[in-house]
Design a protein around this motif. Structure first.
Motif, PDB file in Angstrom:
ATOM      1  N   TRP A 271      16.296  -6.215  -2.247  1.00 40.05           N
ATOM      2  CA  TRP A 271      16.685  -5.032  -1.477  1.00 40.05           C
ATOM      3  C   TRP A 271      17.568  -4.074  -2.242  1.00 40.05           C
ATOM      4  N   LYS A 272      18.338  -4.552  -3.226  1.00 38.78           N
ATOM      5  CA  LYS A 272      19.292  -3.694  -3.936  1.00 38.78           C
ATOM      6  C   LYS A 272      18.666  -2.884  -5.073  1.00 38.78           C
ATOM      7  N   ALA A 273      17.459  -3.190  -5.469  1.00 42.78           N
ATOM      8  CA  ALA A 273      16.834  -2.506  -6.607  1.00 42.78           C
ATOM      9  C   ALA A 273      16.754  -0.998  -6.355  1.00 42.78           C
ATOM     10  N   ALA A 274      16.962  -0.220  -7.410  1.00 41.74           N
ATOM     11  CA  ALA A 274      16.898   1.241  -7.292  1.00 41.74           C
ATOM     12  C   ALA A 274      15.464   1.702  -7.062  1.00 41.74           C
ATOM     13  N   ARG A 275      14.506   1.069  -7.753  1.00 43.79           N
ATOM     14  CA  ARG A 275      13.085   1.382  -7.576  1.00 43.79           C
ATOM     15  C   ARG A 275      12.324   0.084  -7.403  1.00 43.79           C
ATOM     16  N   HIS A 276      11.405   0.100  -6.469  1.00 39.56           N
ATOM     17  CA  HIS A 276      10.613  -1.091  -6.181  1.00 39.56           C
ATOM     18  C   HIS A 276       9.186  -0.832  -6.625  1.00 39.56           C
ATOM     19  N   GLY A 277       8.717  -1.675  -7.534  1.00 38.34           N
ATOM     20  CA  GLY A 277       7.375  -1.498  -8.073  1.00 38.34           C
ATOM     21  C   GLY A 277       6.337  -2.323  -7.340  1.00 38.34           C
ATOM     22  N   GLU A 278       5.124  -2.162  -7.810  1.00 37.42           N
ATOM     23  CA  GLU A 278       3.974  -2.813  -7.191  1.00 37.42           C
ATOM     24  C   GLU A 278       4.078  -4.337  -7.247  1.00 37.42           C
ATOM     25  N   GLU A 279       4.689  -4.870  -8.314  1.00 33.46           N
ATOM     26  CA  GLU A 279       4.773  -6.329  -8.459  1.00 33.46           C
ATOM     27  C   GLU A 279       5.607  -6.974  -7.354  1.00 33.46           C
ATOM     28  N   SER A 280       6.617  -6.272  -6.854  1.00 37.99           N
ATOM     29  CA  SER A 280       7.440  -6.812  -5.761  1.00 37.99           C
ATOM     30  C   SER A 280       6.610  -6.957  -4.492  1.00 37.99           C
ATOM     31  N   LEU A 281       5.832  -5.942  -4.183  1.00 33.85           N
ATOM     32  CA  LEU A 281       4.994  -6.000  -2.991  1.00 33.85           C
ATOM     33  C   LEU A 281       3.805  -6.940  -3.189  1.00 33.85           C
ATOM     34  N   GLN A 282       3.366  -7.079  -4.435  1.00 37.34           N
ATOM     35  CA  GLN A 282       2.242  -7.976  -4.726  1.00 37.34           C
ATOM     36  C   GLN A 282       2.619  -9.421  -4.408  1.00 37.34           C
ATOM     37  N   ALA A 283       3.877  -9.805  -4.690  1.00 36.96           N
ATOM     38  CA  ALA A 283       4.321 -11.165  -4.367  1.00 36.96           C
ATOM     39  C   ALA A 283       4.253 -11.407  -2.861  1.00 36.96           C
ATOM     40  N   LEU A 284       4.667 -10.417  -2.070  1.00 37.79           N
ATOM     41  CA  LEU A 284       4.572 -10.537  -0.606  1.00 37.79           C
ATOM     42  C   LEU A 284       3.112 -10.589  -0.175  1.00 37.79           C
ATOM     43  N   ASP A 285       2.280  -9.750  -0.761  1.00 33.84           N
ATOM     44  CA  ASP A 285       0.860  -9.736  -0.419  1.00 33.84           C
ATOM     45  C   ASP A 285       0.211 -11.087  -0.731  1.00 33.84           C
ATOM     46  N   ASN A 286       0.564 -11.679  -1.887  1.00 34.54           N
ATOM     47  CA  ASN A 286       0.023 -12.996  -2.244  1.00 34.54           C
ATOM     48  C   ASN A 286       0.451 -14.057  -1.234  1.00 34.54           C
ATOM     49  N   ALA A 287       1.720 -13.997  -0.799  1.00 32.05           N
ATOM     50  CA  ALA A 287       2.206 -14.959   0.206  1.00 32.05           C
ATOM     51  C   ALA A 287       1.462 -14.757   1.531  1.00 32.05           C
ATOM     52  N   MET A 288       1.199 -13.495   1.886  1.00 39.16           N
ATOM     53  CA  MET A 288       0.467 -13.214   3.124  1.00 39.16           C
ATOM     54  C   MET A 288      -0.939 -13.809   3.053  1.00 39.16           C
ATOM     55  N   ARG A 289      -1.592 -13.653   1.922  1.00 41.34           N
ATOM     56  CA  ARG A 289      -2.954 -14.194   1.770  1.00 41.34           C
ATOM     57  C   ARG A 289      -2.937 -15.721   1.788  1.00 41.34           C
ATOM     58  N   LYS A 290      -1.975 -16.300   1.074  1.00 38.68           N
ATOM     59  CA  LYS A 290      -1.886 -17.758   0.972  1.00 38.68           C
ATOM     60  C   LYS A 290      -1.613 -18.392   2.337  1.00 38.68           C
ATOM     61  N   GLN A 291      -0.776 -17.724   3.162  1.00 43.51           N
ATOM     62  CA  GLN A 291      -0.410 -18.276   4.468  1.00 43.51           C
ATOM     63  C   GLN A 291      -1.275 -17.700   5.595  1.00 43.51           C
ATOM     64  N   ASP A 292      -2.281 -16.913   5.233  1.00 38.95           N
ATOM     65  CA  ASP A 292      -3.212 -16.314   6.197  1.00 38.95           C
ATOM     66  C   ASP A 292      -2.476 -15.517   7.282  1.00 38.95           C
ATOM     67  N   VAL A 293      -1.600 -14.608   6.815  1.00 36.43           N
ATOM     68  CA  VAL A 293      -0.816 -13.739   7.701  1.00 36.43           C
ATOM     69  C   VAL A 293      -1.255 -12.310   7.420  1.00 36.43           C
ATOM     70  N   SER A 294      -1.470 -11.529   8.481  1.00 38.42           N
ATOM     71  CA  SER A 294      -2.003 -10.177   8.285  1.00 38.42           C
ATOM     72  C   SER A 294      -0.941  -9.090   8.210  1.00 38.42           C
ATOM     73  N   ARG A 295       0.316  -9.401   8.556  1.00 42.55           N
ATOM     74  CA  ARG A 295       1.350  -8.367   8.577  1.00 42.55           C
ATOM     75  C   ARG A 295       2.537  -8.794   7.726  1.00 42.55           C
ATOM     76  N   GLY A 296       3.007  -7.851   6.895  1.00 40.07           N
ATOM     77  CA  GLY A 296       4.174  -8.105   6.067  1.00 40.07           C
ATOM     78  C   GLY A 296       5.208  -7.012   6.250  1.00 40.07           C
ATOM     79  N   VAL A 297       6.464  -7.352   5.965  1.00 40.36           N
ATOM     80  CA  VAL A 297       7.573  -6.406   6.055  1.00 40.36           C
ATOM     81  C   VAL A 297       8.338  -6.495   4.746  1.00 40.36           C
ATOM     82  N   TYR A 298       8.528  -5.349   4.096  1.00 40.62           N
ATOM     83  CA  TYR A 298       9.263  -5.303   2.837  1.00 40.62           C
ATOM     84  C   TYR A 298      10.528  -4.482   3.053  1.00 40.62           C
TER      85      TYR A 298
END
Length: 188
Positions: free
Chosen positions: A128-155
């Motif tokens: 949360w403290k990062a000045a800029r958030h890149g695609e890799e940060s959201l990609q980790a959440l997206d991978n967790a969503m796919r792995k756990q079969d969850v359709s909604r994520g919050v960043y």
């Protein structure tokens, strides 16, 4: 067909401004109409101010519970000074106030939100403290969503997202909580 207001249209701009600005525009419109139109057309011409009054009402309703600028600045500065355990507790409290049951996450998710039979949501907030958030940060959440079969994520982010990260969030149904939304979540 879904209609969407152009981002820089007059009404979209007025919706982002304080409500009383739209009322001033409506009053100015009525004053000009009353001054320039013949007497038999003044009342009908004044109805042209109605959209501005409606926009003022919508803006007022949106701004009714919104935090002030100084409160927003204070809450966000406080969040930037927190350590992870304190910030996690603040997030848990905020999501609980919104009616979510919160439990710890795993993988690329820090928290899992559940509510009355709705599908679970994964929350990623450790960066949360990062000045800029890149695609890799959201990609980790997206991978967790796919792995756990969850359709909604919050960043959760204090800083801004790169354009690539913003595109990924939109395409993968990841809600980005920052700015006023984060203030509403964290304020008591």
């Amino acid at each position: 067909m879904k209609f969407r207001m152009a981002e820089n249209s007059l009404f979209a701009v007025l919706l982002r401004k304080p409500w009383w600005i739209s009322m001033l525009v409506a009053a100015a419109f009525v004053a000009v109409v009353q001054a320039l139109l013949p007497a038999q057309y003044r009342n009908v011409g004044s109805l042209g101010a109605l959209p501005f009054v409606v926009i003022a009402g919508i803006a007022f309703w949106r701004q009714l519970g919104a935090p002030s600028e100084s409160e927003s600045r204070s809450v966000l500065e406080g969040a930037s000074r927190m350590g992870w355990p304190e910030f996690e507790q603040a997030l848990r409290a905020g999501f609980t106030r919104q009616g979510w049951q919160v439990r710890s996450g795993q993988g690329g998710a820090d928290l899992v939100l559940e509510r009355n039979g709705q599908p679970a949501s994964l929350v990623s907030a450790r960066r949360w403290k990062a000045a800029r958030h890149g695609e890799e940060s959201l990609q980790a959440l997206d991978n967790a969503m796919r792995k756990q079969d969850v359709s909604r994520g919050v960043y959760v982010a204090l800083g801004e997202l790169t354009p690539q990260a913003t595109r990924l969030a939109k395409s993968r149904q990841i809600e980005v909580v920052q700015g006023d939304a984060l203030v509403r979540l964290l304020r008591k």
